[in-house]
Scaffold this active site. Structure first.
Site, PDB file in Angstrom:
ATOM      1  N   SER A 193     -11.039  -0.179   3.116  1.00  0.00           N
ATOM      2  CA  SER A 193     -10.282  -0.425   4.352  1.00  0.00           C
ATOM      3  C   SER A 193      -9.857   0.911   4.949  1.00  0.00           C
ATOM      4  O   SER A 193      -9.150   1.680   4.292  1.00  0.00           O
ATOM      5  CB  SER A 193      -9.030  -1.252   4.055  1.00  0.00           C
ATOM      6  OG  SER A 193      -9.403  -2.439   3.412  1.00  0.00           O
TER       7      SER A 193
ATOM      8  N   GLU B  93      -5.405   3.967   6.140  1.00  0.00           N
ATOM      9  CA  GLU B  93      -5.071   3.790   4.715  1.00  0.00           C
ATOM     10  C   GLU B  93      -5.751   4.892   3.905  1.00  0.00           C
ATOM     11  O   GLU B  93      -5.260   5.319   2.874  1.00  0.00           O
ATOM     12  CB  GLU B  93      -5.562   2.413   4.255  1.00  0.00           C
ATOM     13  CG  GLU B  93      -5.239   2.104   2.823  1.00  0.00           C
ATOM     14  CD  GLU B  93      -5.809   0.758   2.355  1.00  0.00           C
ATOM     15  OE1 GLU B  93      -5.509  -0.277   2.968  1.00  0.00           O
ATOM     16  OE2 GLU B  93      -6.575   0.774   1.374  1.00  0.00           O
TER      17      GLU B  93
ATOM     18  N   ARG C   5       0.838  -1.216   0.000  1.00  0.00           N
ATOM     19  CA  ARG C   5       0.000   0.000   0.000  1.00  0.00           C
ATOM     20  C   ARG C   5       0.869   1.261   0.000  1.00  0.00           C
ATOM     21  O   ARG C   5       0.561   2.250   0.668  1.00  0.00           O
ATOM     22  CB  ARG C   5      -0.941   0.033   1.208  1.00  0.00           C
ATOM     23  CG  ARG C   5      -1.922  -1.097   1.251  1.00  0.00           C
ATOM     24  CD  ARG C   5      -2.974  -0.993   0.153  1.00  0.00           C
ATOM     25  NE  ARG C   5      -3.991  -2.000   0.344  1.00  0.00           N
ATOM     26  CZ  ARG C   5      -3.929  -3.238  -0.132  1.00  0.00           C
ATOM     27  NH1 ARG C   5      -2.900  -3.617  -0.874  1.00  0.00           N
ATOM     28  NH2 ARG C   5      -4.895  -4.096   0.100  1.00  0.00           N
TER      29      ARG C   5
HETATM   30  C1  LIG Z   1     -15.448  -0.501  -1.045  1.00  0.00           C
HETATM   31  C2  LIG Z   1     -13.973  -0.238  -1.263  1.00  0.00           C
HETATM   32  C3  LIG Z   1     -13.104  -1.297  -1.416  1.00  0.00           C
HETATM   33  C4  LIG Z   1     -11.740  -1.085  -1.625  1.00  0.00           C
HETATM   34  N1  LIG Z   1     -10.931  -2.174  -1.770  1.00  0.00           N
HETATM   35  C5  LIG Z   1      -9.600  -1.989  -1.967  1.00  0.00           C
HETATM   36  C6  LIG Z   1      -8.729  -3.127  -2.133  1.00  0.00           C
HETATM   37  O1  LIG Z   1      -9.149  -4.281  -2.133  1.00  0.00           O
HETATM   38  N2  LIG Z   1      -7.409  -2.886  -2.334  1.00  0.00           N
HETATM   39  C7  LIG Z   1      -6.889  -1.616  -2.374  1.00  0.00           C
HETATM   40  O2  LIG Z   1      -5.682  -1.483  -2.549  1.00  0.00           O
HETATM   41  N3  LIG Z   1      -7.705  -0.530  -2.208  1.00  0.00           N
HETATM   42  C8  LIG Z   1      -9.028  -0.691  -2.012  1.00  0.00           C
HETATM   43  N4  LIG Z   1      -9.849   0.401  -1.840  1.00  0.00           N
HETATM   44  C9  LIG Z   1      -9.258   1.752  -1.849  1.00  0.00           C
HETATM   45  C10 LIG Z   1      -9.389   2.478  -3.215  1.00  0.00           C
HETATM   46  O3  LIG Z   1     -10.210   1.776  -4.082  1.00  0.00           O
HETATM   47  C11 LIG Z   1      -8.019   2.645  -3.866  1.00  0.00           C
HETATM   48  O4  LIG Z   1      -7.160   3.344  -3.015  1.00  0.00           O
HETATM   49  C12 LIG Z   1      -8.108   3.390  -5.198  1.00  0.00           C
HETATM   50  O5  LIG Z   1      -6.864   3.328  -5.866  1.00  0.00           O
HETATM   51  C13 LIG Z   1      -8.517   4.835  -5.008  1.00  0.00           C
HETATM   52  O6  LIG Z   1      -8.747   5.390  -6.285  1.00  0.00           O
HETATM   53  P1  LIG Z   1      -9.478   6.777  -6.439  1.00  0.00           P
HETATM   54  O7  LIG Z   1      -9.306   7.208  -7.856  1.00  0.00           O
HETATM   55  O8  LIG Z   1     -10.875   6.692  -5.952  1.00  0.00           O
HETATM   56  O9  LIG Z   1      -8.592   7.667  -5.469  1.00  0.00           O
HETATM   57  P2  LIG Z   1      -8.970   9.029  -4.714  1.00  0.00           P
HETATM   58  O10 LIG Z   1      -9.655   8.707  -3.430  1.00  0.00           O
HETATM   59  O11 LIG Z   1      -9.621   9.978  -5.626  1.00  0.00           O
HETATM   60  O12 LIG Z   1      -7.496   9.510  -4.387  1.00  0.00           O
HETATM   61  C14 LIG Z   1      -6.642   8.742  -3.555  1.00  0.00           C
HETATM   62  C15 LIG Z   1      -5.287   9.439  -3.466  1.00  0.00           C
HETATM   63  O13 LIG Z   1      -4.674   9.439  -4.741  1.00  0.00           O
HETATM   64  C16 LIG Z   1      -4.457  10.777  -5.208  1.00  0.00           C
HETATM   65  N5  LIG Z   1      -4.751  10.752  -6.648  1.00  0.00           N
HETATM   66  C17 LIG Z   1      -5.855  10.255  -7.261  1.00  0.00           C
HETATM   67  N6  LIG Z   1      -5.698  10.303  -8.593  1.00  0.00           N
HETATM   68  C18 LIG Z   1      -4.486  10.847  -8.821  1.00  0.00           C
HETATM   69  C19 LIG Z   1      -3.745  11.171 -10.002  1.00  0.00           C
HETATM   70  N7  LIG Z   1      -4.195  10.935 -11.234  1.00  0.00           N
HETATM   71  N8  LIG Z   1      -2.511  11.747  -9.861  1.00  0.00           N
HETATM   72  C20 LIG Z   1      -2.000  11.989  -8.644  1.00  0.00           C
HETATM   73  N9  LIG Z   1      -2.657  11.700  -7.480  1.00  0.00           N
HETATM   74  C21 LIG Z   1      -3.875  11.151  -7.591  1.00  0.00           C
HETATM   75  C22 LIG Z   1      -5.398  11.645  -4.407  1.00  0.00           C
HETATM   76  O14 LIG Z   1      -4.904  12.960  -4.275  1.00  0.00           O
HETATM   77  C23 LIG Z   1      -5.404  10.909  -3.073  1.00  0.00           C
HETATM   78  O15 LIG Z   1      -4.301  11.249  -2.308  1.00  0.00           O
HETATM   79  C24 LIG Z   1     -11.228   0.224  -1.651  1.00  0.00           C
HETATM   80  C25 LIG Z   1     -12.116   1.318  -1.507  1.00  0.00           C
HETATM   81  C26 LIG Z   1     -13.470   1.088  -1.319  1.00  0.00           C
HETATM   82  C27 LIG Z   1     -14.404   2.260  -1.181  1.00  0.00           C
END
Ligand SMILES: Cc1cc2nc3c(=O)[nH]c(=O)nc-3n(C[C@H](O)[C@H](O)[C@H](O)COP(=O)(O)OP(=O)(O)OC[C@H]3O[C@@H](n4cnc5c(N)ncnc54)[C@H](O)[C@@H]3O)c2cc1C
Length: 301
Positions: free
Chosen positions: A194, A289, A126
């Site tokens: 998580s 996380e 992570r």
């Molecule tokens: C129900 C659920 C289940 C999940 N299961 C898992 C799992 O099994 N495994 C796992 O690893 N994670 C899991 N996650 C966490 C999440 O899905 C991941 O962290 C995912 O990568 C977040 O993507 P996002 O685009 O929504 O990020 P955001 O929440 O929009 O951003 C997360 C971080 O990344 C940065 N960011 C986003 N896009 C960019 C970009 N293009 N350039 C630079 N920075 C950026 C943001 O500033 C922030 O700091 C889960 C979340 C949920 C809600």
């Protein structure tokens, strides 16, 4: 694109699935909505260049449909492709860093474009360089993947072990079925997945915990033993407990849900109670996380 102003907070948002806004953020939000998937093949690999604004799950679905295998264990993880390298998303024995060859980004402080090879992304559990020296000042525009044509199924975790003659499609379907049965859908019940990382402790600390709690689960990792945070939280009796509008999910205590009217202080309060109880019972410190964003930007608890 609005010019980046380091004196003013800017928060980059992908799908928002790993972010909790605790109050109104007093700055700019930069939403990555860049789209596009390019595919070409070499003798051994399917090579994909994917724009950061693509949906992660849609991308995994496309790969599975097209016969480009490897990412099926990561099905149904919410969020964008651009965020996938940041915390090196992982599930069911697979981490995305195993397939990333390069990450392209724009340095928002200089406006320059860069391409970082996998070896320089400092991927860990992570974790990556995008959470450290490149945190919050770069916009990930494109991620490059190489999926080996020689596909090897990964069925080392939980119910995936029961699959007979696993195919990528069977793994994809099973992962979706398991996730739907255990995890609340964020579009129906607000949650950020998580809430805490699984803590990694030294072998010595794990052995002394094992002496006191013989059934404590632990998985060997490079730098020690990883303990499921959900087990620790469950032992402290938080499963199903609420504080204000926030609830520790009854089937997965690692997830905190918004039961309707959760406030930022409800989130902090329950999250701190959990950290405090787990620490006082096991001397293990849980780290969030999720990204918690306050008025001025990211905050830590
Ligand atoms: C129900 C659920 C289940 C999940 N299961 C898992 C799992 O099994 N495994 C796992 O690893 N994670 C899991 N996650 C966490 C999440 O899905 C991941 O962290 C995912 O990568 C977040 O993507 P996002 O685009 O929504 O990020 P955001 O929440 O929009 O951003 C997360 C971080 O990344 C940065 N960011 C986003 N896009 C960019 C970009 N293009 N350039 C630079 N920075 C950026 C943001 O500033 C922030 O700091 C889960 C979340 C949920 C809600």
């Amino acid at each position: 694109m609005a010019r980046y102003n380091p004196s003013q907070s800017t928060y980059i948002l992908g799908g928002g699935s790993n972010t909790i806004f605790l109050e109104d953020f007093d700055g700019h939000i930069l939403i990555n909505d860049m789209r596009g998937i390019c595919h070409h093949e070499t003798e051994d690999h399917h090579r994909l260049s994917v724009s950061g604004g693509e949906s992660w799950h849609d991308f995994v679905t496309k790969c599975t449909d097209m016969g480009w295998y490897g990412l099926e264990n990561l099905a149904l993880i919410p969020g964008s492709v651009g965020a996938s390298p940041i915390q090196n998303i992982g599930a069911y024995g697979v981490e995305v860093c195993e397939f990333i060859t390069e990450v392209e980004y724009i340095d928002l402080t200089t406006g320059t474009q860069h391409t970082l090879p996998n070896a320089e992304c400092q991927f860990g559990y992570r974790d990556s360089v995008f959470k450290h020296s490149l945190a919050d000042t770069v916009l990930i525009t494109k991620v490059h993947f190489a999926l080996p044509k020689q596909w090897v199924p990964v069925c080392t975790y939980g119910e995936l072990r029961e699959l007979e003659k696993p195919t990528a499609r069977k793994i994809y379907d099973k992962v979706i079925e398991i996730r739907r049965s255990k995890l609340p859908d964020p579009s129906i019940l607000g949650n950020a997945g998580s809430f805490y990382k699984n803590p990694v402790v030294s072998h010595t600390q794990f052995n002394s915990l094992k002496a006191k709690w013989p059934v404590i689960p632990g998985f060997q990792v490079a730098n020690g033993v990883k303990i499921p945070a959900a087990w620790l939280i469950d032992q402290c009796g938080f499963k199903g407990k609420s504080k204000g509008g926030v609830r520790c999910h009854p089937t997965q205590p690692l997830v905190l849900t918004n039961t309707g009217k959760a406030t930022g202080s409800d989130v902090i309060s329950l999250a701190q109670d959990i950290i405090g109880e787990v620490y006082s019972k096991f001397s293990v410190l849980l780290e969030p996380e999720v990204r918690l964003v306050g008025k001025e930007g990211i905050i830590s608890i």
